[in-house]
Design an enzyme around this catalytic site. Sequence first.
Site, PDB file in Angstrom:
ATOM      1  N   ASP A 101       7.161   1.348   1.570  1.00 54.14           N
ATOM      2  CA  ASP A 101       6.126  -0.005   1.776  1.00 54.14           C
ATOM      3  C   ASP A 101       6.868   0.151  -0.500  1.00 54.14           C
ATOM      4  O   ASP A 101       7.959  -0.348  -0.975  1.00 54.14           O
ATOM      5  CB  ASP A 101       5.057   0.362   0.331  1.00 54.14           C
TER       6      ASP A 101
ATOM      7  N   ASN B  78      -2.874   3.110   3.060  1.00 53.49           N
ATOM      8  CA  ASN B  78      -2.137   4.116   3.795  1.00 53.49           C
ATOM      9  C   ASN B  78      -2.686   5.015   3.056  1.00 53.49           C
ATOM     10  O   ASN B  78      -3.264   6.322   3.546  1.00 53.49           O
ATOM     11  CB  ASN B  78      -0.645   4.288   3.442  1.00 53.49           C
TER      12      ASN B  78
ATOM     13  N   PHE C  94      -0.577  -0.259  12.632  1.00 53.47           N
ATOM     14  CA  PHE C  94      -1.717   0.057  11.577  1.00 53.47           C
ATOM     15  C   PHE C  94      -2.103  -0.932  10.717  1.00 53.47           C
ATOM     16  O   PHE C  94      -4.010  -0.818  10.343  1.00 53.47           O
ATOM     17  CB  PHE C  94      -1.367   1.238  10.369  1.00 53.47           C
ATOM     18  N   ASN C  95      -1.414  -1.880  10.036  1.00 56.54           N
ATOM     19  CA  ASN C  95      -1.566  -3.243   8.931  1.00 56.54           C
ATOM     20  C   ASN C  95      -2.630  -4.461   9.382  1.00 56.54           C
ATOM     21  O   ASN C  95      -3.421  -4.437   8.823  1.00 56.54           O
ATOM     22  CB  ASN C  95      -0.580  -2.843   8.303  1.00 56.54           C
TER      23      ASN C  95
ATOM     24  N   ASP D 202       1.141  -1.296   0.097  1.00 56.61           N
ATOM     25  CA  ASP D 202      -0.254   0.132  -0.101  1.00 56.61           C
ATOM     26  C   ASP D 202       0.879   0.877   0.184  1.00 56.61           C
ATOM     27  O   ASP D 202       0.810   2.541   0.895  1.00 56.61           O
ATOM     28  CB  ASP D 202      -0.880  -0.318   1.058  1.00 56.61           C
TER      29      ASP D 202
ATOM     30  N   HIS E  93       9.396   0.349   8.284  1.00 60.85           N
ATOM     31  CA  HIS E  93       9.240  -0.973   8.357  1.00 60.85           C
ATOM     32  C   HIS E  93       8.930  -1.643   7.210  1.00 60.85           C
ATOM     33  O   HIS E  93       9.622  -2.974   7.560  1.00 60.85           O
ATOM     34  CB  HIS E  93       7.655  -0.478   9.064  1.00 60.85           C
ATOM     35  N   ASP E  94       8.940  -1.485   6.258  1.00 58.79           N
ATOM     36  CA  ASP E  94       8.447  -2.451   4.775  1.00 58.79           C
ATOM     37  C   ASP E  94       9.778  -2.713   4.506  1.00 58.79           C
ATOM     38  O   ASP E  94       9.493  -4.218   4.272  1.00 58.79           O
ATOM     39  CB  ASP E  94       7.437  -2.314   4.141  1.00 58.79           C
TER      40      ASP E  94
ATOM     41  N   THR F 142       2.539  -6.036   2.999  1.00 60.03           N
ATOM     42  CA  THR F 142       3.504  -4.599   3.682  1.00 60.03           C
ATOM     43  C   THR F 142       2.455  -4.100   3.532  1.00 60.03           C
ATOM     44  O   THR F 142       2.566  -2.392   4.150  1.00 60.03           O
ATOM     45  CB  THR F 142       4.746  -4.343   3.224  1.00 60.03           C
TER      46      THR F 142
HETATM   47  O1  RIB Z   1       2.924   0.817  10.814  1.00 64.18           O
HETATM   48  C1  RIB Z   1       3.579   0.727  10.005  1.00 64.18           C
HETATM   49  C2  RIB Z   1       2.481  -0.487   8.689  1.00 64.18           C
HETATM   50  O2  RIB Z   1       1.447   0.818   7.536  1.00 64.18           O
HETATM   51  C3  RIB Z   1       3.633   0.584   6.846  1.00 64.18           C
HETATM   52  O3  RIB Z   1       3.360  -0.863   6.235  1.00 64.18           O
HETATM   53  C4  RIB Z   1       3.457   1.463   6.389  1.00 64.18           C
HETATM   54  O4  RIB Z   1       3.382   1.123   4.909  1.00 64.18           O
HETATM   55  C5  RIB Z   1       2.006   1.321   7.303  1.00 64.18           C
HETATM   56  O5  RIB Z   1       1.201   0.514   5.677  1.00 64.18           O
HETATM   57 CA    CA Z   2       2.796  -0.618   3.706  1.00 63.22          CA
END
Ligand code: RIB
Ligand code: CA
Length: 315
Positions: free
Chosen positions: A16, A41, A169-170, A11, A243-244, A127
């Site tokens: 990403d 996102n 979040f994901n 996303d 993160h990703d 991701t």
């Molecule tokens: O919490 C971080 C995640 O949420 C990452 O994948 C970022 O791109 C968002 O999607």
């Molecule tokens: Ca992401």
Amino acid sequence: MAPRPIIIDCDPGQDDAVCLFLAMSSPDELEILGITAVAGNVPLELTQRNARQMCDIAGRTDMPVFAGCSRPMVREPMTAEQIHGTTGIDGIEVVDPVTPLRSMHAVEFIIETLLAASEESVTLVPTGPLTNIATAIDKVPEILSHIDEIVLMGGAMREGGNRTPSAEFNILADPHAADIVFCCGRPVTAMGLDVTHKVLSTRKRVAKIKALNNPVATATAGMLGFFHRFDTKKYGSEGAPLHDPCTVAYLLQADIFDGKQCNVSVETQSRLTLGHTAVDFWNVTDRPHNTNWIYDVDPDAFFELLTGRLARFGD
Ligand code: RIB
Ligand code: CA
């Protein structure tokens, strides 16, 4: 050794985008069968466009890119423009991509590709919210035996949540999808905030990437120059967590990470803790070990890998 076949479900999102660059930098090790976009996102029409623009920048206008689910399986949609900007890739100029969007729905692409692959042969690299992956599993469970491993970014244990006090979040964006994936019975490796918050794109690290002076590195530096603002203000740390890219870095160099087989269960009912990942790190339950929970990384080795691979786009 033949490159490992993968499908990246994402996303974009600046992190990403960097993950896509890292994967595209390593064709000898990773064969990207396709990139599937999901709402997360930012809305789907932006995440699919952003994924395609990253393919343009990496010189891969041949890359198969598909749009998937535009909303979560059950809960109401949520986005993260406050972190990623209204485009999702703030920090660089957004242009209409040359890389085409394939007409097939991403879920159909995942199903068709997995059914055509041999047993336990394809690695899924989600991701973003897990909506596309879970929808494919729910629709055609027979695809499961064709999955080698699912290496995802999502969840949190000691680090706490980044969107609510208890949810990352994901997972929060589609907790029902996450529950399906963690319970699917195939090997899951999860990169939660406990590990991703250890790979911070500090000024020094971003400057080294920028100095590579190739289109991919320049785009990466531009995006990270924007992406850090929210985290820096929120956590007081310098630089945004990457993160990703931890998912693809794990596929390329697993030995810079530390993980432990645990049970990870997802809260799908509670209003207060919806999307929480209950990580049974100390085996206090008899729940099955469904996840390789990654909890540590060598950040310098991570950025050495990332910077070295981004340098390849200058060759
Ligand atoms: O919490 C971080 C995640 O949420 C990452 O994948 C970022 O791109 C968002 O999607
Ligand atoms: Ca992401």
